[in-house]
Design a protein around this motif. Sequence first.
Motif, PDB file in Angstrom:
ATOM      1  N   TRP A 801      32.246   9.731 -30.966  1.00 51.21           N
ATOM      2  CA  TRP A 801      31.394  10.910 -31.173  1.00 51.21           C
ATOM      3  C   TRP A 801      30.642  10.850 -32.499  1.00 51.21           C
ATOM      4  O   TRP A 801      29.575  11.468 -32.630  1.00 51.21           O
ATOM      5  CB  TRP A 801      32.254  12.169 -31.115  1.00 51.21           C
ATOM      6  N   VAL A 806      25.214  15.656 -31.747  1.00 52.70           N
ATOM      7  CA  VAL A 806      25.651  16.799 -30.941  1.00 52.70           C
ATOM      8  C   VAL A 806      24.890  18.018 -31.436  1.00 52.70           C
ATOM      9  O   VAL A 806      24.918  18.348 -32.630  1.00 52.70           O
ATOM     10  CB  VAL A 806      27.166  17.018 -31.054  1.00 52.70           C
ATOM     11  N   ASN A 808      24.532  22.039 -30.793  1.00 49.14           N
ATOM     12  CA  ASN A 808      25.125  23.229 -30.156  1.00 49.14           C
ATOM     13  C   ASN A 808      26.207  22.852 -29.137  1.00 49.14           C
ATOM     14  O   ASN A 808      26.293  23.407 -28.046  1.00 49.14           O
ATOM     15  CB  ASN A 808      24.050  24.077 -29.484  1.00 49.14           C
ATOM     16  N   GLY A 809      26.991  21.865 -29.532  1.00 49.37           N
ATOM     17  CA  GLY A 809      28.092  21.448 -28.671  1.00 49.37           C
ATOM     18  C   GLY A 809      27.686  20.606 -27.507  1.00 49.37           C
ATOM     19  O   GLY A 809      28.516  20.312 -26.640  1.00 49.37           O
ATOM     20  N   THR A 810      26.415  20.184 -27.470  1.00 47.59           N
ATOM     21  CA  THR A 810      25.933  19.393 -26.345  1.00 47.59           C
ATOM     22  C   THR A 810      25.434  18.043 -26.852  1.00 47.59           C
ATOM     23  O   THR A 810      24.768  17.972 -27.892  1.00 47.59           O
ATOM     24  CB  THR A 810      24.788  20.122 -25.620  1.00 47.59           C
ATOM     25  N   LEU A 811      25.771  17.009 -26.103  1.00 46.63           N
ATOM     26  CA  LEU A 811      25.334  15.669 -26.471  1.00 46.63           C
ATOM     27  C   LEU A 811      23.806  15.594 -26.361  1.00 46.63           C
ATOM     28  O   LEU A 811      23.232  15.890 -25.307  1.00 46.63           O
ATOM     29  CB  LEU A 811      25.992  14.633 -25.555  1.00 46.63           C
ATOM     30  N   ASP A 812      23.118  15.178 -27.440  1.00 45.33           N
ATOM     31  CA  ASP A 812      21.659  15.096 -27.478  1.00 45.33           C
ATOM     32  C   ASP A 812      21.231  13.645 -27.266  1.00 45.33           C
ATOM     33  O   ASP A 812      21.561  12.760 -28.059  1.00 45.33           O
ATOM     34  CB  ASP A 812      21.134  15.608 -28.815  1.00 45.33           C
TER      35      ASP A 812
END
Length: 888
Positions: A801, A806, A808-812
């Motif tokens: 990771w 990341v 907002n908690g989302t994988l970009d």
Amino acid sequence: MDASQPGANLPDWQEAPGIPDDEKTDGIFKLGGALRAPLSLADFNKIKKYEQWAENAESGNHPFEETMAALLNLEDDYKQLASQLANQQSGLFDDAPTDPNDPEDLDPVITPPIYGRWHAKVQRLLKALDGTNLPNQDNWIHELNLDPRFRAAAGFGTGVVQQNQENYMFDAWKQIGDVLKGNQAIRQGQFSLAASLQLYTRHFEPMKTAQPMQFFFLTAPVHRRVITTGIVLPPLANGGAAVGQVDLAGGMTISHAIRHSRVSPAAVSPAMRRILRPGGRLAKRLGFTPEAPASGIIAGLNEGTLHAARPRRPGRGVPTLTKDTKQPVTPPAQPDWLTDLAKQLPNLRWIVLILSILLALLIFALLYPSFFGSLLAIIVLLAGFFLFWHLEKWAKAVHEQEVANVEAVSPETVENLPSRPSFELQIPVFNQPGQAVLAPPVIAIGGGRPDSPDAVKFKEGLLDWVYLLKESKEDAAQPPKIQLDLPYLGAEVLDKIHPMKTIPPRVMGTIKLPSWLAAIFKEEFEPVMAYPKLDYPMYKPLEKHSTELFLPNIKLIENNTISLLKTNQKFIESYMVGLNHEFARELLWREYPTDQRGSCFRQFWDISTVPKPTKFEPANQAKQLEAAWRDKLYDIPEIHTWSRFSELGKHDHRELPGKPQEEEVVLVIRGELLKKYPTAVIYAHKAAWVLKPDGTIDKSVARELITLTAADAADLEDGQVAGSNQKLKTPLYSAKVNPDIYFFGFDLRVEEVQGAKGDEPDAADRPGWFFVIKERPGEPRFGLDIDKEDNELNGWNELSWKHVTVVNGTLDVGGSAPNVTLIAPTKELGESDKSFTERTNQFAEDSVMAWSQHTNAAELAYILYQVPVLVAVHGAEMLPSDIAPGDF
């Protein structure tokens, strides 16, 4: 556990004389559980005295064993002796009674049980009633009851039964069904059997010997139900066979045999027996006596000296075929052999003629031009013609005889009649009213010409009549009556009506037993003494009561670790004996029909994870094979089968016959691993040494998993490898202690698992075993690893990771995605060429993909795919390097 002051009428702990101070236990013991850790040599030496406390005595038994046996033997002493005398002889109590005026004041005491006494059929330990030593004092029944550690384990089993007795009894009654009603029927059958045996021995057997005919007459009502094994005909006085005697095969009732014999069924009918009863009026008027009873009629009928009626004969004036047809024509006298030959060869006359012609030609050719040869050929030729004429004349006479004897005419005879071209039936001429005179038909033989129309019709009618006569005779034919061997049949009746052969099958036919109970019952005509089969994994109630009883110091197993333990077979057997002993007492208390020797509990571990075979072959033995497969999964054999010469801990039912009884290795897993991967495959995989170029073991390189064949891999896919597999082992059983401790038992010993160190002479044959936790393939997962300290990436499987963005908690994976590149691997210190080659090949495959702003969905799936994990840990890494010899 502290046994220094045991109580329960036992004296305080006493050490055996002559024991050194460093070997004294002071009554303190190391109480084990169902599992224990393999010990190093140093650790074993610390507790050695506790394991061998009873062996440290210089001679005989330890004082605690003697006092314990004396207390246990009191129950049997009370059955033979007065309580005061029994207590005094035990040596456990004061000699003087409390009340001197009452010598019986010393009351009996309540004694502890002898665990397993009913299974081993043992009432006493160490000493007989007369004080002599009992044999086999080192066997399992003595060690279980005289060692405080194992008596405590048996007591745990007693406590489990007492806490769960209602549930266990509910299942027990469901298995046995309405057995009390069945036992009542059996007891009534036993009463009937006893009464019938008296009647049988006092009346039937003497009558069969003294009055066999009267016995046969008396037992006629049961002849329809007695199947004889064979009808034996008595030999005649002259040693020959009676005319018309017929042997009947066995497998028929005596009543059926009588119907085919000279004895009419009416002779033994109820009406005849009632008429000829010994005290009846007709029997007295006919003069029957005990010496000549009415039953003698049967013997007379059977021997043919007595007939119920004269043979039937045709009355006067009744036409018959024999007396109303033309008398048989007598052919010219010929030898019997010639008659038989002519019947077999209808063209015999032509054969003789042809042979004579050929012989004459041969003689003429051989002796030509001699006069004597020509004369001889003429004589042979004339003789041939003479024999031809004579045989033809004789054959016609025989044929006419066969035709005239209408009862002997066959269809073949009619079909072979010569042609009659001039045969003509004449119309009757009536000379006087009512009287017809037939003109003789014209019967001229027509020398090869066809039959006349009348002859054709006459032959057809004659042929139909012959067939009718033949079939009528066959249908109306009566088999000859046989002469019975009445003494033999009487013995058959006496044997078949024996109460032991009639009453038990009749009673048992009304009682339906479960298949497994019927196999135990066999042919004994006794009330059903059975036991239920309660196949619960009995470690669960023990663990539920206290995890420390199942595995002492279980709390010391660290979280997220794997380790190896070994079974404590002595503890398990003691616990199982305690379960069965206490439940046998409970069954008896609840009036359950049992002899207290059944092994109701035989399953300690959980076998629910063991895959069951999909089918059992052959199909006609599927139930038996399934029962045999299930029986192999029990942890102990039935206790009543334990040998009196065997030791405690030597009754592992999973060991093959003839194989040493040894404790198995148990893999322990604690943590979140199996919660996250509940379908993970766990098995043992044999190791293989890494060899140097010269073929010797390279101890600097870790051992590898031995290569599997296609058959091995297929065997593992089935979920339960065969016991004969030498490379793989799957768990025999399992257990779980909430919330997160799992146990898996394997058919392996500590010595096998650990293997050699590499420098022993036999090291090549002892590579040890790996324990494998394998994520099941076919369940794809996508994700990233947790953060790693090493920033260098040699493959996408190492992406964590911290390498990505990341939001907002989302994988970009859009505009802010960093460019992540892979770096070619370099060989690490001590890394094998094989491992480095595998990493290099993986890098070459992964480097085609890239993590950047332009990564597409297909590349993303490839990069995030998590390869199924396989973790293999060698047993030597989880065991002490210097294992104590007792743990091998």
